[in-house]
Design a protein around this motif. Sequence first.
Motif, PDB file in Angstrom:
ATOM      1  N   GLY A 157       8.126  46.047   8.723  1.00  0.00           N
ATOM      2  CA  GLY A 157       8.037  46.288  10.156  1.00  0.00           C
ATOM      3  C   GLY A 157       8.907  47.452  10.598  1.00  0.00           C
ATOM      4  N   GLN A 158      10.120  47.499  10.091  1.00  0.00           N
ATOM      5  CA  GLN A 158      11.015  48.609  10.426  1.00  0.00           C
ATOM      6  C   GLN A 158      10.466  49.933   9.892  1.00  0.00           C
ATOM      7  N   LEU A 159      10.050  49.946   8.637  1.00  0.00           N
ATOM      8  CA  LEU A 159       9.587  51.191   8.034  1.00  0.00           C
ATOM      9  C   LEU A 159       8.274  51.658   8.662  1.00  0.00           C
ATOM     10  N   ALA A 160       7.387  50.714   8.993  1.00  0.00           N
ATOM     11  CA  ALA A 160       6.137  51.083   9.665  1.00  0.00           C
ATOM     12  C   ALA A 160       6.423  51.704  11.023  1.00  0.00           C
ATOM     13  N   SER A 161       7.374  51.131  11.760  1.00  0.00           N
ATOM     14  CA  SER A 161       7.741  51.661  13.081  1.00  0.00           C
ATOM     15  C   SER A 161       8.309  53.059  12.970  1.00  0.00           C
ATOM     16  N   GLU A 162       9.212  53.226  12.027  1.00  0.00           N
ATOM     17  CA  GLU A 162       9.876  54.528  11.903  1.00  0.00           C
ATOM     18  C   GLU A 162       8.917  55.605  11.416  1.00  0.00           C
ATOM     19  N   ARG A 163       7.900  55.232  10.632  1.00  0.00           N
ATOM     20  CA  ARG A 163       6.876  56.223  10.252  1.00  0.00           C
ATOM     21  C   ARG A 163       6.230  56.809  11.500  1.00  0.00           C
ATOM     22  N   ILE A 164       5.926  55.938  12.450  1.00  0.00           N
ATOM     23  CA  ILE A 164       5.265  56.363  13.688  1.00  0.00           C
ATOM     24  C   ILE A 164       6.226  57.131  14.586  1.00  0.00           C
ATOM     25  N   PHE A 165       7.401  56.552  14.823  1.00  0.00           N
ATOM     26  CA  PHE A 165       8.347  57.175  15.744  1.00  0.00           C
ATOM     27  C   PHE A 165       8.796  58.545  15.244  1.00  0.00           C
ATOM     28  N   ARG A 166       9.013  58.668  13.946  1.00  0.00           N
ATOM     29  CA  ARG A 166       9.469  59.950  13.406  1.00  0.00           C
ATOM     30  C   ARG A 166       8.349  60.985  13.406  1.00  0.00           C
ATOM     31  N   ALA A 167       7.115  60.528  13.200  1.00  0.00           N
ATOM     32  CA  ALA A 167       5.993  61.467  13.271  1.00  0.00           C
ATOM     33  C   ALA A 167       5.833  62.029  14.676  1.00  0.00           C
ATOM     34  N   LYS A 168       6.267  61.269  15.680  1.00  0.00           N
ATOM     35  CA  LYS A 168       6.175  61.683  17.070  1.00  0.00           C
ATOM     36  C   LYS A 168       7.519  62.176  17.625  1.00  0.00           C
ATOM     37  N   ASN A 169       8.523  62.318  16.745  1.00  0.00           N
ATOM     38  CA  ASN A 169       9.855  62.801  17.148  1.00  0.00           C
ATOM     39  C   ASN A 169      10.465  61.964  18.267  1.00  0.00           C
ATOM     40  N   LEU A 170      10.386  60.650  18.107  1.00  0.00           N
ATOM     41  CA  LEU A 170      10.901  59.731  19.108  1.00  0.00           C
ATOM     42  C   LEU A 170      12.219  59.116  18.651  1.00  0.00           C
ATOM     43  N   SER A 171      13.089  58.849  19.600  1.00  0.00           N
ATOM     44  CA  SER A 171      14.356  58.163  19.333  1.00  0.00           C
ATOM     45  C   SER A 171      14.286  56.785  19.971  1.00  0.00           C
ATOM     46  N   VAL A 172      14.068  55.757  19.133  1.00  0.00           N
ATOM     47  CA  VAL A 172      13.968  54.373  19.589  1.00  0.00           C
ATOM     48  C   VAL A 172      14.911  53.541  18.718  1.00  0.00           C
ATOM     49  N   LEU A 173      15.719  52.703  19.333  1.00  0.00           N
ATOM     50  CA  LEU A 173      16.719  51.936  18.597  1.00  0.00           C
ATOM     51  C   LEU A 173      16.076  50.740  17.907  1.00  0.00           C
TER      52      LEU A 173
END
Length: 316
Positions: A157-173
């Motif tokens: 779940g964490q890695l799937a989220s970060e794949r998306i957020f990093r592809a979109k250059n997002l900073s989410v805690l």
Amino acid sequence: MKTPLLSTLIAIPLLALALPAAAQQTRLIIPAPPGGGTDGFFRTVAQAANETLDSTLVVMNVGGAGGSIGMNQMIRSVPDGTTLAAVWSSPVTAIPHTLKKSYGPDDFTPIIQISSAPYVFCVNADFPARTGKGMIEELARNPGKYSYGNDGIGGTGQLASERIFRAKNLSVLGVPFKGAGDTLNNFLGKHVDIYVGSILPIKPHLAAGKVFCPLVSSAARAPSLPDASSLTDIGIPEEETLLWRGILGPKGTPPAIIEKLQAAFTHAARKPEIRKFVEDSGEEVVIRSGPELEKMLRQEYEALGKVAESLGVAKQ
């Protein structure tokens, strides 16, 4: 997480799936404790698969270390078809990246994938966006403002989220919890802003209108959440990560045994009552085997490994 029929299934003794002692038995290791969603899922499927196997699947729960203890037991077993692992994605393609003494795709035989589902991104009713695109735009406008709950450090779940957020250059805690249930409770208690997890735990709250789910982690839209945007809808289908379930065997399992197992589990998954059970759990019956399954596993393993390394949670 609880699944349909689970209250009945957990009452079945471990040997209830077995035939008389003279029959050949196959250990089906579930690398999770009894009573959870994975346990209920594979007990149901194993009963159906036993209808066409010439040996009998006997369920054994071997939990611990994110599923890696059960995985290692299977990997160290003789490759003669008498020991298998019934797994979900995390202990196969995510957790190994955080373990110092671990395993990888070269250490086991992929036999068959049975089901698949995306991770869902859900927010409370007062969130200021209703679509995946709107959600991404809101997160982009407010870097560091929002948090998401997930299934633990290095979990899928964490890695799937970060794949998306990093592809979109997002900073989410990211805030790690002990599983989908713990994540859900903290989300409902508004300790985190976004629930990231499987579909089933969130469904009653979605039906009640308390929450909505703008986004899923799959390239295509999910049949169980047709209004949720897919990764294709937001322009990054290549970042797909799925929650899948399947059967693995030790490295070197003979092709003849693999073919028999594939036939038995395909038969089980295509039974109408099993298909309904899977769909009621928020998943789809998806059959993959052979080179197609191996390619999927390797691609997911490599992609999640890169994310784990970028987060600093990869093994040293």
